[in-house]
Design a protein around this motif. Structure first.
Motif, short mmCIF file in Angstrom:
data_model
loop_
_atom_site.label_atom_id
_atom_site.label_comp_id
_atom_site.label_asym_id
_atom_site.label_seq_id
_atom_site.Cartn_x
_atom_site.Cartn_y
_atom_site.Cartn_z
N PHE A 70 0.82 -1.21 0.00
CA PHE A 70 0.00 0.00 0.00
C PHE A 70 0.86 1.27 0.00
CE2 PHE A 70 -3.30 -2.83 2.05
CZ PHE A 70 -4.16 -2.83 0.95
N GLN A 73 -0.46 4.87 -1.02
CA GLN A 73 -1.86 4.66 -1.36
C GLN A 73 -2.79 5.01 -0.19
OE1 GLN A 73 -2.34 0.63 -2.71
NE2 GLN A 73 -0.88 0.86 -4.40
N LEU A 75 -6.25 3.66 1.68
CA LEU A 75 -7.12 2.52 1.87
C LEU A 75 -8.38 3.01 2.56
CD1 LEU A 75 -7.40 -0.58 1.64
CD2 LEU A 75 -6.29 -0.75 3.88
N ALA A 193 -8.98 0.80 -2.44
CA ALA A 193 -7.63 1.35 -2.38
C ALA A 193 -7.41 2.21 -3.61
CB ALA A 193 -6.59 0.24 -2.31
N ASN A 195 -4.34 5.26 -5.43
CA ASN A 195 -3.04 5.91 -5.33
C ASN A 195 -3.18 7.33 -4.81
OD1 ASN A 195 -1.33 3.81 -6.40
ND2 ASN A 195 -2.15 4.25 -8.43
N SER A 208 -9.96 3.86 -8.14
CA SER A 208 -9.67 2.91 -7.07
C SER A 208 -9.93 1.49 -7.54
CB SER A 208 -10.52 3.21 -5.83
OG SER A 208 -11.91 3.04 -6.12
N SER A 211 -10.69 -3.89 -2.39
CA SER A 211 -9.84 -4.56 -1.40
C SER A 211 -10.77 -5.34 -0.49
CB SER A 211 -9.03 -3.54 -0.60
OG SER A 211 -8.31 -4.17 0.45
N TYR A 215 -7.61 -4.42 6.55
CA TYR A 215 -6.23 -4.29 6.96
C TYR A 215 -6.10 -3.15 7.98
CZ TYR A 215 -5.14 -7.06 2.78
OH TYR A 215 -5.10 -8.05 1.83
#
Length: 239
Positions: A70, A73, A75, A193, A195, A208, A211, A215
């Motif tokens: 990641f 990025q 999330l 997710a 960038n 995006s 995901s 996490y």
């Protein structure tokens, strides 16, 4: 599954399994009943604390070689509340990390319903947040934090109305090299997710990708005096 001797009839096998399941569910129910506690036990608070877990998930180590990257990025993870409250705080975990985890920015907001364009694979994007509900998270007054390997942190309280039984979005930006090694894999929920630092973006549509596991985010508390949380212990079936 238990291997039964050939002499045991089908009826006998079903009865044996039923008895074991009944006993297991009874034990689980008893354990759940005994564990009606305020969520802030983890922070060493007293039994009179107003903080209650509205959502939480047990975290595990990502399988070797499977940790997603990641780096650079954002999330945006979607979770579902149980009880509501007028303040919220978020738990972030580096429980199974082997290096410090740098959180460059983190926000919390109510999720918006509807589709916001499509993902690169053509599926509907549902990463939007409700206008006026986005709040930056801070940690001891600072909007960035480094979580040591094996540790977790809780954000400062945020004043916001969190309804019961609704979706909220927790957005985290990882500015440095980040291999996500702490997860709850069986989320049954689509997160996103993208960038760059997009923690405050109204939606991530068109930029995006999906995901599936959760996490880093391990819990969300709300200030709900008089309410409680039930903790259930078990395996993937309980999950």
């Amino acid at each position: 599954m238990k291997n039964f001797p050939p002499s045991l009839s089908l009826e006998g096998r079903v009865r044996s399994v039923s008895h074991k399941l009944a006993a297991g569910f009874a034990a689980l129910a008893l354990a759940s009943f005994m564990l009606v506690v305020p969520s802030c036990y983890a922070a060493g608070a007293t039994a009179h604390s107003p903080w209650v877990a509205t959502w939480g998930a047990a975290m595990v180590a990502v399988d070797p070689g499977e940790a997603p990257d990641f780096t650079g990025q954002t999330l945006r993870e979607i979770v579902h509340t149980s009880v509501g409250g007028q303040q919220a705080r978020v738990w972030l975990s580096n429980r199974f990390g082997t290096e410090p985890l740098h959180i460059g920015a983190a926000h919390i907001a109510l999720s918006a319903s509807g589709s916001f364009g499509t993902n690169p694979d053509g599926t509907p994007n549902q990463s939007g947040i409700q206008a006026g509900t986005d709040h930056a998270l801070t940690f001891n007054g600072i909007d960035t934090v480094v979580i040591a390997p094996g540790a977790e942190v809780v954000s400062d309280p945020v004043s916001m109305s969190v309804p019961a039984l609704t979706d909220i979005a927790v957005s985290i930006y990882f500015p440095d090299h980040t291999m996500a090694t702490t997860e709850h894999s069986d989320s049954n929920q689509i997160s996103y997710a993208a960038n760059g630092n997009l923690v405050s973006a109204a939606n991530l549509g068109g930029q995006s990708w999906e995901s599936r596991p959760w996490y880093v985010v391990s819990g969300v508390d709300v200030e709900a005096p008089g309410d409680s949380a039930v903790i259930a212990f078990g395996d993937s079936i309980t999950d």
